[in-house]
Scaffold this motif. Sequence first.
Motif, PDB file in Angstrom:
ATOM      1  N   UNK A 130       0.274   2.100  20.594  1.00  0.00           N
ATOM      2  CA  UNK A 130      -0.498   1.252  19.683  1.00  0.00           C
ATOM      3  C   UNK A 130      -0.404   1.884  18.303  1.00  0.00           C
ATOM      4  N   UNK A 131       0.254   1.185  17.379  1.00  0.00           N
ATOM      5  CA  UNK A 131       0.508   1.741  16.053  1.00  0.00           C
ATOM      6  C   UNK A 131      -0.612   1.385  15.078  1.00  0.00           C
ATOM      7  N   UNK A 132      -0.598   2.047  13.931  1.00  0.00           N
ATOM      8  CA  UNK A 132      -1.601   1.788  12.906  1.00  0.00           C
ATOM      9  C   UNK A 132      -1.435   0.414  12.275  1.00  0.00           C
ATOM     10  N   UNK A 133      -0.251  -0.174  12.369  1.00  0.00           N
ATOM     11  CA  UNK A 133      -0.010  -1.499  11.799  1.00  0.00           C
ATOM     12  C   UNK A 133      -0.394  -2.621  12.759  1.00  0.00           C
ATOM     13  N   UNK A 134      -0.703  -2.297  14.004  1.00  0.00           N
ATOM     14  CA  UNK A 134      -1.079  -3.318  14.984  1.00  0.00           C
ATOM     15  C   UNK A 134      -2.558  -3.668  14.843  1.00  0.00           C
ATOM     16  N   UNK A 232      -7.091   9.022  -1.769  1.00  0.00           N
ATOM     17  CA  UNK A 232      -5.664   9.023  -2.104  1.00  0.00           C
ATOM     18  C   UNK A 232      -5.397   7.950  -3.151  1.00  0.00           C
ATOM     19  N   UNK A 233      -4.495   8.218  -4.080  1.00  0.00           N
ATOM     20  CA  UNK A 233      -4.162   7.210  -5.087  1.00  0.00           C
ATOM     21  C   UNK A 233      -3.555   5.970  -4.427  1.00  0.00           C
ATOM     22  N   UNK A 234      -3.655   4.854  -5.113  1.00  0.00           N
ATOM     23  CA  UNK A 234      -3.063   3.626  -4.603  1.00  0.00           C
ATOM     24  C   UNK A 234      -4.118   2.611  -4.234  1.00  0.00           C
ATOM     25  N   UNK A 235      -3.656   1.455  -3.814  1.00  0.00           N
ATOM     26  CA  UNK A 235      -4.560   0.364  -3.482  1.00  0.00           C
ATOM     27  C   UNK A 235      -4.944   0.348  -2.023  1.00  0.00           C
ATOM     28  N   UNK A 236      -5.242  -0.857  -1.553  1.00  0.00           N
ATOM     29  CA  UNK A 236      -5.709  -0.996  -0.184  1.00  0.00           C
ATOM     30  C   UNK A 236      -4.621  -1.476   0.754  1.00  0.00           C
ATOM     31  N   UNK A 237      -5.066  -1.939   1.925  1.00  0.00           N
ATOM     32  CA  UNK A 237      -4.152  -2.487   2.912  1.00  0.00           C
ATOM     33  C   UNK A 237      -3.636  -1.498   3.934  1.00  0.00           C
ATOM     34  N   UNK A 238      -4.148  -0.255   3.937  1.00  0.00           N
ATOM     35  CA  UNK A 238      -3.660   0.766   4.873  1.00  0.00           C
ATOM     36  C   UNK A 238      -4.639   0.922   6.038  1.00  0.00           C
ATOM     37  N   UNK A 239      -4.088   1.234   7.203  1.00  0.00           N
ATOM     38  CA  UNK A 239      -4.891   1.546   8.385  1.00  0.00           C
ATOM     39  C   UNK A 239      -4.474   2.916   8.900  1.00  0.00           C
TER      40      UNK A 239
END
Length: 342
Positions: A130-134, A232-239
Motif C-alpha cells: 500500500x503506497x503513499x499515493x494510494x 518542508x518548502x513547497x505546496x500541498x498534495x503530498x501523503x
Amino acid sequence: MAYLVTGATGFIGRFLVPELLKRGATVHVLVRPGEDSVLRFNRCRRMWNAGDRVRAVRGDLNAPGIGVDPSWIAAHRGSIEHVFHLAGGLDSVEPGGGTRRVAELAAQLEAGLLHHISTAQIAGGWDGVFTEDMFDVGQVLGSPYQRAMLEAERAVRDQDRVPWRIYRPSIVIGDSHTGEIDRIDGPYYFFRLLRMAAQLPRILPVVSPQLGETNMVPVDYVARALDHLAHRPGGGGATYHLTDPRRQSVAEVFNLFADEAGAPHLMEVMPKQTLDVTLRVPGMGWALRQVGVPMDVIEHSEFACHFDSRQAQAALAGTDIRVPPLVGYAPIIWKYWIENWV
C-alpha cells in the motif's frame, strides 16, 4: 508564524505541540466546551510551560462552523500559517463531517497549509504493498473507524481552497525514550495477557494460528516527523506514511514483550483461518473481554499489507528522525506500563 491545532490534548498532540513551540510561534488549541476538556487543556498547557504562547480557542467539531467565534476568525485571518487536524477520529459519528468543517475553517482563516493526521488503517484489508499515493482503491474496510477515516481523508482531498498534506501513522505506541503513554489502547491490551502467561513454564511455547504482520511506531517519532514534514518548502498534495519500514510479524512483536514479561513465546503453527474459527467459538470473545481485550483490537493490530513509506523517508533524509527498532525500546515501553498502569 501561528498554528491552530485540533486534538492537541490527545496522545500525538501532546508531543507535537512542544515541537511547534520550539519554533517560537504561537499555538492556538481548539478546546471543546465542558469542564473536562478545559481541565485537560490546562494540564497540558502547564506541562508545555509556554505561557501565553499556547492559547485556547473555544470550538466543537460537531457544531456548524465548529462553533468558533466569528470575531476570532476575522482577527486571525491570514495569520494562521498551519492548521493541524489531529482529531479526525471524532468523525466516527458523522464520517468526514468534522474534518470537512475543519477544512472550511482553514479556508476562512486563509491558512497556508492544512495538515490532516489520518491513519494507516485506511488500507483496510488491502493485500500487498500500500503506497503513499494510494487512497480509495477498492480496499475492504472492515470497521466503522476505518470507513470514517477514509471519508475524513476524502473531505480533505475534495476541497481545493487550502493546500493540504496528509500523514498516516501506523499503530502509535509509547515514547521510545520514556515509554510514556496516556491511555491503554491497541497492543497494550495484550500486556495483561502476557502477565498472566508469565505463570506458565517458559520452555513450553504457546501454539497459535498465523497472525500476520503488524506495524508500530513510537509517538516521539510521529511528532518529530510531523513537525519536520509540515515545514518542508513547497505546496500541498503530498501523503506520508509514518510507518516502520521494517516488516515485522505480530508474533515477533508479541515475543519481544513476552521476554520482558517472562512469558512463553508464541509459535505460529496453524493456518490463519484457524484464528477466525477460534474467535467464533462460543465464549472465546467473552473470555478475551474478561481480561480487557476488545475484539476490534485483535483486528486492528494486524495489517494484511506492507506500507511503502519511501516519500516520507526521502523527505526525512539528512535528519536524525527515523523509526528506532522496536527491540531497542520494547523494555522501556514495558517498564513504563508496569510502573504506571498495573
